[in-house]
Write an enzyme that holds these catalytic residues in place. Structure first.
Site, PDB file in Angstrom:
ATOM      1  N   HIS A 287       1.099  -0.749  -0.006  1.00 56.73           N
ATOM      2  CA  HIS A 287       0.140  -0.100   0.303  1.00 56.73           C
ATOM      3  C   HIS A 287       0.522   1.626   0.106  1.00 56.73           C
ATOM      4  O   HIS A 287       0.522   2.478  -1.032  1.00 56.73           O
ATOM      5  CB  HIS A 287      -1.035  -0.153   1.218  1.00 56.73           C
ATOM      6  CG  HIS A 287      -1.990  -0.781   1.481  1.00 56.73           C
ATOM      7  ND1 HIS A 287      -2.164  -1.883   2.279  1.00 56.73           N
ATOM      8  CD2 HIS A 287      -3.113  -1.100   0.675  1.00 56.73           C
ATOM      9  CE1 HIS A 287      -2.512  -2.906   2.036  1.00 56.73           C
ATOM     10  NE2 HIS A 287      -3.703  -1.927   0.839  1.00 56.73           N
TER      11      HIS A 287
ATOM     12  N   ASP B 287      -4.113  -7.840  -7.442  1.00 56.64           N
ATOM     13  CA  ASP B 287      -5.002  -8.259  -7.739  1.00 56.64           C
ATOM     14  C   ASP B 287      -5.442  -8.136  -8.575  1.00 56.64           C
ATOM     15  O   ASP B 287      -5.954  -6.848  -9.528  1.00 56.64           O
ATOM     16  CB  ASP B 287      -6.293  -7.709  -6.347  1.00 56.64           C
ATOM     17  CG  ASP B 287      -5.878  -7.881  -5.118  1.00 56.64           C
ATOM     18  OD1 ASP B 287      -5.679  -9.091  -5.154  1.00 56.64           O
ATOM     19  OD2 ASP B 287      -5.580  -7.187  -4.257  1.00 56.64           O
TER      20      ASP B 287
HETATM   21  O1  PAF Z   1      -8.008  -4.640  -2.738  1.00 60.47           O
HETATM   22  C1  PAF Z   1      -8.999  -4.127  -2.233  1.00 60.47           C
HETATM   23  O2  PAF Z   1      -8.270  -3.705  -1.127  1.00 60.47           O
HETATM   24  C2  PAF Z   1     -10.222  -3.864  -2.184  1.00 60.47           C
HETATM   25  O3  PAF Z   1     -10.994  -5.155  -2.750  1.00 60.47           O
HETATM   26  C3  PAF Z   1     -11.229  -2.389  -2.314  1.00 60.47           C
HETATM   27  C4  PAF Z   1     -10.297  -1.788  -3.672  1.00 60.47           C
HETATM   28  C5  PAF Z   1     -10.281  -1.787  -1.525  1.00 60.47           C
HETATM   29  C6  PAF Z   1     -12.187  -2.215  -2.877  1.00 60.47           C
HETATM   30  O4  PAF Z   1     -12.901  -2.913  -1.320  1.00 60.47           O
END
Ligand code: PAF
Length: 273
Positions: free
Chosen positions: A27, A139
């Site tokens: 992140h 993802d």
């Molecule tokens: O990837 C994630 O953390 C979640 O799927 C998201 C995109 C924040 C949606 O809840």
């Protein structure tokens, strides 16, 4: 960094990173990329019940609010939005369907998951009205669906993809990794090894058998799928597909793990790569 509980406190036009918290270096890399793009970086933390198949998985999802605030502030987030359930899901909120790409792979294994993802992202976009939003390639199917969603309903929002961040042994960073025991954490590297083996293949068939060979050595990893897909439409790739990506998912003692890797350059012409 300002912490806000309602999107009405945010001006439009930010660079936006939606998250479910349990923030890690992956992140942080998205926040840092956002910081390079603009002075107004909004991150949200909302553990979206709609994208979990059952309440056990939702309850087990890690929550680390104090660490999250620290990491966001240190990585360039200017506004951290902690929405309430009622702001995101007021009565009669519109549900969005993920469509055909959402039905395979993760979608087939986690029924309703992608409808939940596109619905919440759609609500987040409506409330924040960002100029651009950043999502991780980790993802990859989610990223494809969000690009499609933006193309369909939010053309004004630029969707940026950020590369997967890995531990030194190759394990892709994920909020779920904290649920792995120490020995499962070591075993989990099988995914990275399988992806590297696939990249060595001279065509799709040999890449697929190379991946499956690696997984066979580690029966503790319960493989759901290991495939090579066309990045552009998530169809199964053929040797002439220009943009191929290997995608894998499975379970390690009740923890679901996924990973993917671009297979480049394409396998076209005599399998040379
Ligand atoms: O990837 C994630 O953390 C979640 O799927 C998201 C995109 C924040 C949606 O809840």
């Amino acid at each position: 960094m300002k912490i806000v509980t309602s999107a009405s406190e945010l001006d439009e036009g930010c660079t936006f990173i939606p998250t479910m918290g349990a923030l890690h270096a992956g992140h942080a890399s998205l926040f840092q990329l956002a910081k390079r793009k603009s002075d107004f970086v909004v991150a949200s933390i909302f553990v979206n019940p709609m994208q979990f198949e059952n309440s056990i998985d939702l309850d087990l999802y890690p929550r680390t609010p104090d660490q999250d605030i620290e990491l966001a502030a240190a990585s360039g987030v200017t506004h951290l939005w902690l929405p309430t359930q009622s702001e995101i899901y007021p009565e009669n909120f519109p549900k969005v369907s993920a469509g055909p790409i959402g039905e395979n792979f993760e979608g087939a294994n986690r029924i309703g998951h992608f409808d939940g993802v596109v619905t919440v992202v759609s609500r987040l976009f409506q409330l924040v009205r960002p100029a651009r939003a950043i999502f991780g390639e980790k993802d990859f199917q989610q990223l494809a669906l969000i690009k499609e969603l933006a193309q369909r309903s939010f053309k004004e929002i630029e969707i940026l993809a950020a590369p997967t961040i890995r531990e030194s042994d190759g394990l892709a960073l994920s909020s779920r990794n904290v649920r792995l025991s120490q020995s499962d954490r070591t075993t989990a590297v099988v995914m990275y090894r399988a992806l590297l083996a696939a990249k060595e293949g001279k065509d799709i068939a040999s890449s697929l058998s190379a991946m499956h060979r690696v997984f066979k050595e580690i029966p503790a990893f319960k493989l759901d799928y290991a495939q090579i897909i066309d990045e552009d439409n998530f169809a199964i790739a053929t040797d002439s597909t220009p943009n191929q990506r290997a995608i894998i998912a499975g379970w390690l003692n009740g923890v679901r793990l996924i990973d993917n890797m671009q297979m480049s350059p394409a396998l076209i012409s005599a399998g040379a790569r």
